[in-house]
Each structure stands twice: as C-alpha cells, then as structure tokens.
Design a protein around this motif. Structure first.
Motif, PDB file in Angstrom:
ATOM      1  N   GLN A  62       0.831  -1.205   0.000  1.00 24.28           N
ATOM      2  CA  GLN A  62       0.000   0.000   0.000  1.00 24.28           C
ATOM      3  C   GLN A  62       0.863   1.251   0.000  1.00 24.28           C
ATOM      4  O   GLN A  62       2.015   1.222   0.472  1.00 24.28           O
ATOM      5  CB  GLN A  62      -0.904   0.001   1.231  1.00 24.28           C
ATOM      6  CG  GLN A  62      -1.983  -1.073   1.194  1.00 24.28           C
ATOM      7  CD  GLN A  62      -2.965  -0.936   2.349  1.00 24.28           C
ATOM      8  OE1 GLN A  62      -2.687  -0.278   3.358  1.00 24.28           O
ATOM      9  NE2 GLN A  62      -4.122  -1.550   2.212  1.00 24.28           N
ATOM     10  N   PRO A  63       0.344   2.342  -0.505  1.00 22.72           N
ATOM     11  CA  PRO A  63       1.087   3.613  -0.439  1.00 22.72           C
ATOM     12  C   PRO A  63       1.496   3.914   1.001  1.00 22.72           C
ATOM     13  O   PRO A  63       0.715   3.726   1.940  1.00 22.72           O
ATOM     14  CB  PRO A  63       0.077   4.623  -0.964  1.00 22.72           C
ATOM     15  CG  PRO A  63      -0.793   3.841  -1.884  1.00 22.72           C
ATOM     16  CD  PRO A  63      -0.938   2.491  -1.233  1.00 22.72           C
ATOM     17  N   SER A 114       8.197   4.645   2.490  1.00 24.30           N
ATOM     18  CA  SER A 114       7.272   5.690   2.028  1.00 24.30           C
ATOM     19  C   SER A 114       6.938   5.516   0.555  1.00 24.30           C
ATOM     20  O   SER A 114       6.997   6.480  -0.232  1.00 24.30           O
ATOM     21  CB  SER A 114       7.887   7.081   2.280  1.00 24.30           C
ATOM     22  OG  SER A 114       8.190   7.250   3.650  1.00 24.30           O
ATOM     23  N   LYS A 137       5.249   5.123  -3.037  1.00 25.00           N
ATOM     24  CA  LYS A 137       4.206   5.866  -3.727  1.00 25.00           C
ATOM     25  C   LYS A 137       3.735   5.057  -4.935  1.00 25.00           C
ATOM     26  O   LYS A 137       4.504   4.238  -5.464  1.00 25.00           O
ATOM     27  CB  LYS A 137       4.759   7.212  -4.208  1.00 25.00           C
ATOM     28  CG  LYS A 137       5.393   8.065  -3.131  1.00 25.00           C
ATOM     29  CD  LYS A 137       6.035   9.301  -3.737  1.00 25.00           C
ATOM     30  CE  LYS A 137       6.717  10.162  -2.684  1.00 25.00           C
ATOM     31  NZ  LYS A 137       7.354  11.360  -3.286  1.00 25.00           N
ATOM     32  N   PRO A 138       2.538   5.316  -5.412  1.00 26.92           N
ATOM     33  CA  PRO A 138       2.076   4.587  -6.602  1.00 26.92           C
ATOM     34  C   PRO A 138       3.036   4.741  -7.788  1.00 26.92           C
ATOM     35  O   PRO A 138       3.183   3.795  -8.575  1.00 26.92           O
ATOM     36  CB  PRO A 138       0.719   5.236  -6.886  1.00 26.92           C
ATOM     37  CG  PRO A 138       0.232   5.665  -5.540  1.00 26.92           C
ATOM     38  CD  PRO A 138       1.473   6.132  -4.811  1.00 26.92           C
ATOM     39  N   GLU A 139       3.686   5.877  -7.897  1.00 26.25           N
ATOM     40  CA  GLU A 139       4.615   6.088  -9.010  1.00 26.25           C
ATOM     41  C   GLU A 139       5.905   5.287  -8.871  1.00 26.25           C
ATOM     42  O   GLU A 139       6.740   5.286  -9.781  1.00 26.25           O
ATOM     43  CB  GLU A 139       4.941   7.580  -9.179  1.00 26.25           C
ATOM     44  CG  GLU A 139       5.386   8.281  -7.924  1.00 26.25           C
ATOM     45  CD  GLU A 139       4.252   9.011  -7.225  1.00 26.25           C
ATOM     46  OE1 GLU A 139       3.133   8.444  -7.109  1.00 26.25           O
ATOM     47  OE2 GLU A 139       4.494  10.157  -6.774  1.00 26.25           O
ATOM     48  N   ASP A 140       6.089   4.608  -7.759  1.00 24.92           N
ATOM     49  CA  ASP A 140       7.232   3.700  -7.615  1.00 24.92           C
ATOM     50  C   ASP A 140       6.942   2.329  -8.230  1.00 24.92           C
ATOM     51  O   ASP A 140       7.833   1.475  -8.293  1.00 24.92           O
ATOM     52  CB  ASP A 140       7.589   3.506  -6.138  1.00 24.92           C
ATOM     53  CG  ASP A 140       8.096   4.772  -5.480  1.00 24.92           C
ATOM     54  OD1 ASP A 140       7.701   5.042  -4.330  1.00 24.92           O
ATOM     55  OD2 ASP A 140       8.893   5.497  -6.119  1.00 24.92           O
ATOM     56  N   THR A 141       5.724   2.124  -8.667  1.00 27.03           N
ATOM     57  CA  THR A 141       5.365   0.857  -9.292  1.00 27.03           C
ATOM     58  C   THR A 141       6.207   0.621 -10.540  1.00 27.03           C
ATOM     59  O   THR A 141       6.255   1.467 -11.428  1.00 27.03           O
ATOM     60  CB  THR A 141       3.870   0.844  -9.661  1.00 27.03           C
ATOM     61  OG1 THR A 141       3.095   0.909  -8.472  1.00 27.03           O
ATOM     62  CG2 THR A 141       3.512  -0.417 -10.440  1.00 27.03           C
ATOM     63  N   VAL A 169       2.661  -0.618  -6.059  1.00 23.02           N
ATOM     64  CA  VAL A 169       2.223   0.196  -4.931  1.00 23.02           C
ATOM     65  C   VAL A 169       0.799   0.671  -5.236  1.00 23.02           C
ATOM     66  O   VAL A 169       0.576   1.478  -6.133  1.00 23.02           O
ATOM     67  CB  VAL A 169       3.140   1.409  -4.702  1.00 23.02           C
ATOM     68  CG1 VAL A 169       2.707   2.168  -3.455  1.00 23.02           C
ATOM     69  CG2 VAL A 169       4.591   0.951  -4.595  1.00 23.02           C
ATOM     70  N   SER A 170      -0.136   0.128  -4.488  1.00 23.01           N
ATOM     71  CA  SER A 170      -1.540   0.418  -4.760  1.00 23.01           C
ATOM     72  C   SER A 170      -2.383   0.132  -3.533  1.00 23.01           C
ATOM     73  O   SER A 170      -2.064  -0.775  -2.751  1.00 23.01           O
ATOM     74  CB  SER A 170      -2.031  -0.443  -5.926  1.00 23.01           C
ATOM     75  OG  SER A 170      -3.423  -0.268  -6.140  1.00 23.01           O
ATOM     76  N   SER A 171      -3.446   0.899  -3.380  1.00 19.46           N
ATOM     77  CA  SER A 171      -4.378   0.658  -2.279  1.00 19.46           C
ATOM     78  C   SER A 171      -5.528  -0.240  -2.742  1.00 19.46           C
ATOM     79  O   SER A 171      -6.398  -0.585  -1.946  1.00 19.46           O
ATOM     80  CB  SER A 171      -4.919   1.981  -1.744  1.00 19.46           C
ATOM     81  OG  SER A 171      -5.500   2.729  -2.785  1.00 19.46           O
TER      82      SER A 171
END
Length: 122
Positions: free
Chosen positions: A13-14, A85, A87-91, A120-122
């Motif tokens: 998760q983020p 920490s 973030k979705p953009e780290d996917t 990285v996602s909720s």
C-alpha cells in the motif's frame, strides 16, 4: 552459471515499505559496483541508485532520495534496496546490475538481473 537474481517484490500500500534483495551466483560481488534500476509500464528504464564495492558510498535518483536506501553484504554476496514511504509512481519492475568499473548504467554493465515486480496500490 553467472547471474543476479532479485527477490522481495510484491504488492504494498502507499506509504508502506519493501526490501528487495539481489544475490549473485557464480561470481563474487566483492569487486563490483552495484546498481538498482526500475522500469515502469510505458516508460524507459531508469537508475534508482548505486553503491560502491565497500558499501560506504551511495548515490540516488532525486525521485527516491530520502526514501530508498541501498546497502550490501559482501559476505552474503547480496545487495539490498530498502524502499520506504512508497508511492504509486514507484510501481515498476526493479532490476539490479553489476559493473566492475563505475556505477552500472542502462547501457554499461557486466551483469543484469531478471527483475522483480513492485506494485504500490491501495
């Protein structure tokens, strides 16, 4: 067989954390500068950072500075990427690479791993 194998990827998760590992087989990492890279869907492969042979010097891309840490344990022939920490953009798919002279780049390396997926996602 000389190879690098990454592991530790997954879904997080983020705001969460993951630690990736990169283990070498068939050769010792003692003499190699190690780098981490990532490639997101539809984007070019980019450098995350690299660590010198002793582990005493590192550099990071601005996008991950302060959140990611690269370390190595030469006795275990392993390099790590601690990611906090997130973030979705780290996917992306994360790769490790080894180079005997200088930090690895996308175009200059001696060994390259097969990659591990980080989502990285909720």
């Amino acid at each position: 067989q000389l190879q690098l194998v990454e592991s530790g990827g997954g879904l997080v998760q983020p705001g969460g954390s993951l630690r990736l590992s990169c283990i070498a087989s068939g050769f010792t990492l003692d003499y190699y500068i190690m780098g981490w890279f990532r490639q997101a869907p539809g984007k070019e492969r980019e450098e995350v950072g690299c660590v010198d042979v002793s582990g005493g010097s590192t550099r990071y891309a601005d996008s991950v500075k302060g959140r990611f840490t690269i370390s190595r344990d030469n006795a275990k022939n392993t390099v790590y990427l601690q990611m906090n920490s997130l973030k979705p953009e780290d996917t992306a798919i994360y790769y490790c690479a080894a180079r005997a002279r200088g930090c690895p780049t996308v175009y200059a390396y001696d060994y390259w791993g097969q990659g591990t997926q980080v989502t990285v996602s909720s």
